[in-house]
Write a protein that holds these residues in place. Structure first.
Motif, PDB file in Angstrom:
ATOM      1  N   VAL A   1      42.968  21.879  46.513  1.00  0.00           N
ATOM      2  CA  VAL A   1      43.135  22.308  45.118  1.00  0.00           C
ATOM      3  C   VAL A   1      44.501  22.959  44.923  1.00  0.00           C
ATOM      4  O   VAL A   1      45.198  22.687  43.935  1.00  0.00           O
ATOM      5  N   ASP A   2      44.911  23.809  45.846  1.00  0.00           N
ATOM      6  CA  ASP A   2      46.226  24.450  45.733  1.00  0.00           C
ATOM      7  C   ASP A   2      47.352  23.421  45.766  1.00  0.00           C
ATOM      8  O   ASP A   2      48.276  23.462  44.950  1.00  0.00           O
ATOM      9  N   SER A   3      47.284  22.502  46.696  1.00  0.00           N
ATOM     10  CA  SER A   3      48.327  21.487  46.824  1.00  0.00           C
ATOM     11  C   SER A   3      48.364  20.587  45.590  1.00  0.00           C
ATOM     12  O   SER A   3      49.439  20.307  45.037  1.00  0.00           O
ATOM     13  N   PHE A   4      47.211  20.145  45.149  1.00  0.00           N
ATOM     14  CA  PHE A   4      47.113  19.295  43.969  1.00  0.00           C
ATOM     15  C   PHE A   4      47.711  20.014  42.764  1.00  0.00           C
ATOM     16  O   PHE A   4      48.502  19.432  42.012  1.00  0.00           O
TER      17      PHE A   4
ATOM     18  N   LEU B   1      41.908  17.437  37.966  1.00  0.00           N
ATOM     19  CA  LEU B   1      41.156  18.005  39.090  1.00  0.00           C
ATOM     20  C   LEU B   1      39.694  17.628  39.009  1.00  0.00           C
ATOM     21  O   LEU B   1      39.073  17.239  40.009  1.00  0.00           O
ATOM     22  N   GLU B   2      39.119  17.746  37.825  1.00  0.00           N
ATOM     23  CA  GLU B   2      37.701  17.383  37.640  1.00  0.00           C
ATOM     24  C   GLU B   2      37.482  15.908  37.984  1.00  0.00           C
ATOM     25  O   GLU B   2      36.513  15.563  38.655  1.00  0.00           O
ATOM     26  N   ALA B   3      38.385  15.043  37.520  1.00  0.00           N
ATOM     27  CA  ALA B   3      38.235  13.609  37.787  1.00  0.00           C
ATOM     28  C   ALA B   3      38.364  13.318  39.277  1.00  0.00           C
ATOM     29  O   ALA B   3      37.692  12.428  39.811  1.00  0.00           O
ATOM     30  N   THR B   4      39.203  14.080  39.978  1.00  0.00           N
ATOM     31  CA  THR B   4      39.412  13.866  41.403  1.00  0.00           C
ATOM     32  C   THR B   4      38.270  14.420  42.245  1.00  0.00           C
ATOM     33  O   THR B   4      37.791  13.768  43.162  1.00  0.00           O
TER      34      THR B   4
ATOM     35  N   ASN C   1      35.177  15.639  41.034  1.00  0.00           N
ATOM     36  CA  ASN C   1      33.838  15.340  40.501  1.00  0.00           C
ATOM     37  C   ASN C   1      33.895  14.034  39.720  1.00  0.00           C
ATOM     38  O   ASN C   1      33.701  14.031  38.509  1.00  0.00           O
ATOM     39  N   PRO C   2      34.136  12.914  40.375  1.00  0.00           N
ATOM     40  CA  PRO C   2      34.383  11.665  39.647  1.00  0.00           C
ATOM     41  C   PRO C   2      33.212  11.176  38.795  1.00  0.00           C
ATOM     42  O   PRO C   2      33.416  10.435  37.859  1.00  0.00           O
ATOM     43  N   ARG C   3      32.004  11.633  39.076  1.00  0.00           N
ATOM     44  CA  ARG C   3      30.840  11.174  38.298  1.00  0.00           C
ATOM     45  C   ARG C   3      30.552  12.056  37.102  1.00  0.00           C
ATOM     46  O   ARG C   3      29.660  11.779  36.333  1.00  0.00           O
ATOM     47  N   ARG C   4      31.272  13.131  36.952  1.00  0.00           N
ATOM     48  CA  ARG C   4      30.992  14.096  35.891  1.00  0.00           C
ATOM     49  C   ARG C   4      31.364  13.574  34.542  1.00  0.00           C
ATOM     50  O   ARG C   4      32.270  12.901  34.273  1.00  0.00           O
TER      51      ARG C   4
ATOM     52  N   HIS D   1      34.809  27.852  41.223  1.00  0.00           N
ATOM     53  CA  HIS D   1      34.322  26.775  40.349  1.00  0.00           C
ATOM     54  C   HIS D   1      34.372  25.423  41.060  1.00  0.00           C
ATOM     55  O   HIS D   1      33.451  24.614  40.924  1.00  0.00           O
ATOM     56  N   PHE D   2      35.432  25.168  41.813  1.00  0.00           N
ATOM     57  CA  PHE D   2      35.582  23.881  42.476  1.00  0.00           C
ATOM     58  C   PHE D   2      34.856  23.806  43.822  1.00  0.00           C
ATOM     59  O   PHE D   2      34.888  22.774  44.488  1.00  0.00           O
ATOM     60  N   ALA D   3      34.185  24.870  44.211  1.00  0.00           N
ATOM     61  CA  ALA D   3      33.390  24.858  45.443  1.00  0.00           C
ATOM     62  C   ALA D   3      32.031  24.238  45.166  1.00  0.00           C
ATOM     63  O   ALA D   3      31.539  24.222  44.036  1.00  0.00           O
ATOM     64  N   ASP D   4      31.422  23.731  46.225  1.00  0.00           N
ATOM     65  CA  ASP D   4      30.016  23.332  46.127  1.00  0.00           C
ATOM     66  C   ASP D   4      29.195  24.601  45.924  1.00  0.00           C
ATOM     67  O   ASP D   4      29.663  25.714  46.211  1.00  0.00           O
ATOM     68  N   ALA D   5      27.970  24.447  45.484  1.00  0.00           N
ATOM     69  CA  ALA D   5      27.163  25.609  45.105  1.00  0.00           C
ATOM     70  C   ALA D   5      26.454  26.279  46.273  1.00  0.00           C
ATOM     71  O   ALA D   5      25.477  26.976  46.068  1.00  0.00           O
ATOM     72  N   ASP D   6      26.943  26.114  47.504  1.00  0.00           N
ATOM     73  CA  ASP D   6      26.336  26.858  48.614  1.00  0.00           C
ATOM     74  C   ASP D   6      27.275  27.989  49.027  1.00  0.00           C
ATOM     75  O   ASP D   6      28.491  27.901  48.874  1.00  0.00           O
ATOM     76  N   ASP D   7      26.679  29.051  49.543  1.00  0.00           N
ATOM     77  CA  ASP D   7      27.414  30.285  49.824  1.00  0.00           C
ATOM     78  C   ASP D   7      28.595  30.084  50.757  1.00  0.00           C
ATOM     79  O   ASP D   7      29.683  30.609  50.502  1.00  0.00           O
ATOM     80  N   GLN D   8      28.410  29.370  51.831  1.00  0.00           N
ATOM     81  CA  GLN D   8      29.491  29.233  52.812  1.00  0.00           C
ATOM     82  C   GLN D   8      30.643  28.396  52.270  1.00  0.00           C
ATOM     83  O   GLN D   8      31.817  28.716  52.518  1.00  0.00           O
ATOM     84  N   HIS D   9      30.359  27.347  51.527  1.00  0.00           N
ATOM     85  CA  HIS D   9      31.423  26.534  50.944  1.00  0.00           C
ATOM     86  C   HIS D   9      32.206  27.360  49.937  1.00  0.00           C
ATOM     87  O   HIS D   9      33.440  27.298  49.885  1.00  0.00           O
ATOM     88  N   ARG D  10      31.498  28.160  49.142  1.00  0.00           N
ATOM     89  CA  ARG D  10      32.184  29.044  48.190  1.00  0.00           C
ATOM     90  C   ARG D  10      33.079  30.042  48.918  1.00  0.00           C
ATOM     91  O   ARG D  10      34.200  30.284  48.500  1.00  0.00           O
ATOM     92  N   LEU D  11      32.572  30.628  49.994  1.00  0.00           N
ATOM     93  CA  LEU D  11      33.393  31.577  50.744  1.00  0.00           C
ATOM     94  C   LEU D  11      34.664  30.896  51.239  1.00  0.00           C
ATOM     95  O   LEU D  11      35.764  31.439  51.097  1.00  0.00           O
TER      96      LEU D  11
END
Length: 192
Positions: free
Chosen positions: A49-52, A184-187, A189-192, A8-18
């Motif tokens: 994300v894990d550290s946060f 996490l969302e605010a950090t 995806n600040p524009r969401r 969910h927190f990855a960008d929507a491209d395959d390699q970033h998700r991997l």
């Protein structure tokens, strides 16, 4: 956080998700790894994300809800149950319908199969073939997964028998999940 949250927190491209999903299997300095830049960027996001999450006050509170006898297992339990809550509240956090997101994530992972870290191959293969992400909506499945993880350890740190605790503390854990997700969302995806 666990698999669904990392995707969910990855960008929507395959390699970033991997990279986000496989971050636990990409060890050492990221700059020294033999992966494309987007996989490395995804692994970096995974680590963030894990550290946060690990340091977030809401997760400290959630771990305390599980009791002293599950202290050593609390991080694993909260990671898993957070994926359950993410499924339960997907319309609040996801941009696509959950089924469409999961189908897209699985298809993207399949397209990146040649890049999978060797230790991740059996796990990702089982995840896709058994639709782990889609099953996380059932708390019983989360408890069963925790039992299996505990069974693979030399000594179970308190993963077995977690279902009654999860049921008893459900509302408190869910509340802490929402606090974490808001931050996490605010950090990320600040524009969401």
């Amino acid at each position: 956080m666990n698999y669904l949250a990392h995707l969910h927190f990855a960008d929507a491209d395959d390699q970033h998700r991997l990279g986000n999903l496989a971050g636990d299997w990409i060890k050492g300095r990221l700059e020294a790894q033999p992966y494309p830049p987007r996989v490395i960027q995804g692994a970096r996001r995974h680590r963030f994300v894990d550290s946060f999450s690990d340091q977030h006050p809401a997760m400290r509170t959630a771990r305390q809800c599980l009791g002293a006898d599950r202290r050593r297992a609390a991080g694993i339990i909260t990671d898993m149950v957070n994926d359950h809550f993410l499924v339960q509240h997907w319309p609040r956090y996801g941009d696509l319908p959950l089924e469409a997101f999961i189908d897209d994530a699985y298809a993207g992972l399949e397209r990146t199969r040649p890049l999978w870290p060797a230790p991740a191959e059996p796990v990702i293969t089982r995840m896709i073939s058994h639709d782990w992400l889609g099953s996380y909506g059932r708390l019983e499945i989360i408890a069963m997964a925790l039992e299996r993880i505990g069974g693979r350890m030399r000594r179970d740190p308190g993963l077995a028998g977690a279902l009654p605790v999860l049921q008893r503390e459900y509302t408190a854990l869910e509340e802490q999940f929402h606090h974490l997700m808001a931050d996490l969302e605010a950090t990320l995806n600040p524009r969401r």
